[in-house]
Design a protein around this motif. Structure first.
Motif, short mmCIF file in Angstrom:
data_model
loop_
_atom_site.label_atom_id
_atom_site.label_comp_id
_atom_site.label_asym_id
_atom_site.label_seq_id
_atom_site.Cartn_x
_atom_site.Cartn_y
_atom_site.Cartn_z
N UNK A 86 0.63 -1.17 -0.01
CA UNK A 86 -0.25 -0.22 0.48
C UNK A 86 0.90 1.06 0.50
N UNK A 87 0.50 2.11 -0.33
CA UNK A 87 1.08 3.81 -0.97
C UNK A 87 1.24 3.96 0.74
N UNK A 88 2.67 4.87 0.86
CA UNK A 88 2.97 4.97 2.78
C UNK A 88 3.70 4.27 3.24
N UNK A 89 3.46 2.62 2.52
CA UNK A 89 3.95 1.64 3.69
C UNK A 89 5.67 0.80 3.19
N UNK A 90 6.38 1.99 2.60
CA UNK A 90 7.47 1.68 1.96
C UNK A 90 8.02 2.71 1.52
N UNK A 91 9.71 2.55 1.89
CA UNK A 91 10.26 4.01 1.77
C UNK A 91 10.93 3.52 0.78
N UNK A 92 11.46 4.65 -0.53
CA UNK A 92 11.99 4.44 -2.23
C UNK A 92 13.58 5.68 -1.43
N UNK A 100 19.72 1.48 -9.66
CA UNK A 100 18.61 0.50 -7.92
C UNK A 100 17.52 1.47 -7.31
N UNK A 101 16.83 0.64 -6.81
CA UNK A 101 16.64 1.01 -5.57
C UNK A 101 17.04 1.03 -4.44
N UNK A 102 16.71 1.79 -3.43
CA UNK A 102 17.45 0.95 -1.89
C UNK A 102 16.16 1.08 -1.31
N UNK A 103 14.65 0.35 -0.89
CA UNK A 103 13.98 0.01 -0.49
C UNK A 103 13.64 -0.42 1.00
N UNK A 104 12.88 0.20 1.30
CA UNK A 104 12.65 -0.56 2.85
C UNK A 104 10.98 -0.15 3.16
N UNK A 105 10.47 -2.07 3.39
CA UNK A 105 9.38 -2.27 4.20
C UNK A 105 8.57 -1.79 5.22
N UNK A 106 7.83 -1.31 5.49
CA UNK A 106 7.96 -0.89 6.46
C UNK A 106 6.86 -2.15 7.20
N UNK A 107 6.47 -2.89 6.67
CA UNK A 107 5.62 -4.36 7.40
C UNK A 107 5.94 -5.20 6.86
N UNK A 108 7.60 -5.29 6.06
CA UNK A 108 8.48 -6.34 6.36
C UNK A 108 9.19 -6.32 6.53
#
Length: 148
Positions: A86-92, A100-108
């Motif tokens: 969902x929008x807002x549950x990830x930081x990119x 590339x992208x550094x991705x932080x999933x707040x849920x996982x």
């Protein structure tokens, strides 16, 4: 007389084996988009996939869904672990390589990583999906109908 035939057969079998193992290693690195789509549809049958991008290593896929959400799949052996984002549950953020992208999933949290793509355009497109800022409307959608 039979020894030359046996030696030739063994050489041909060795060449055949080496070619087959090289082909299997090449196919192992290729992303299996079809299997990823099937696994995602099994996990979320009500979600329609509009676009999909694989990472450069082929172990992860990012999916754009029909209603503005995004999905993520990561290879776990013969199947994929599928998540709805969902929008807002990830930081990119941008990776140092630019592709590339550094991705932080707040849920996982266990999925946090730097995901490299084949091109910088794929990385930019996926970042728009993840941030929820992709707007599929065209410039003509807001044109008012002419009154008669």
């Amino acid at each position: 007389m039979i020894w030359p035939i046996v030696i030739i057969c063994m050489l041909l079998a060795g060449i055949f084996y080496m070619r087959m193992t090289a082909r299997a290693a090449k196919q192992e690195n290729a992303p299996d988009t079809g299997l990823a789509i099937l696994d995602f549809n099994r996990a979320f049958p009500d979600e329609a996939i509009r676009a999909i991008h694989a990472t450069a290593d082929g172990r992860s896929f990012f999916v754009r869904l029909h209603d503005g959400k995004a999905g993520f799949m990561q290879s776990q052996g013969a199947h994929y672990v599928c998540h709805l984002i969902e929008a807002g549950n990830v930081r990119v953020s941008n990776a140092p390589s630019g592709r590339g992208l550094s991705v932080h999933f707040t849920d996982f949290d266990y999925l946090d990583s730097v995901y490299e793509f084949r091109t910088a355009q794929h990385a930019a497109e996926v970042s728009l999906w993840l941030l929820g800022s992709f707007n599929p409307q065209s410039e003509f959608d807001d044109v008012p109908a002419a009154s008669q």
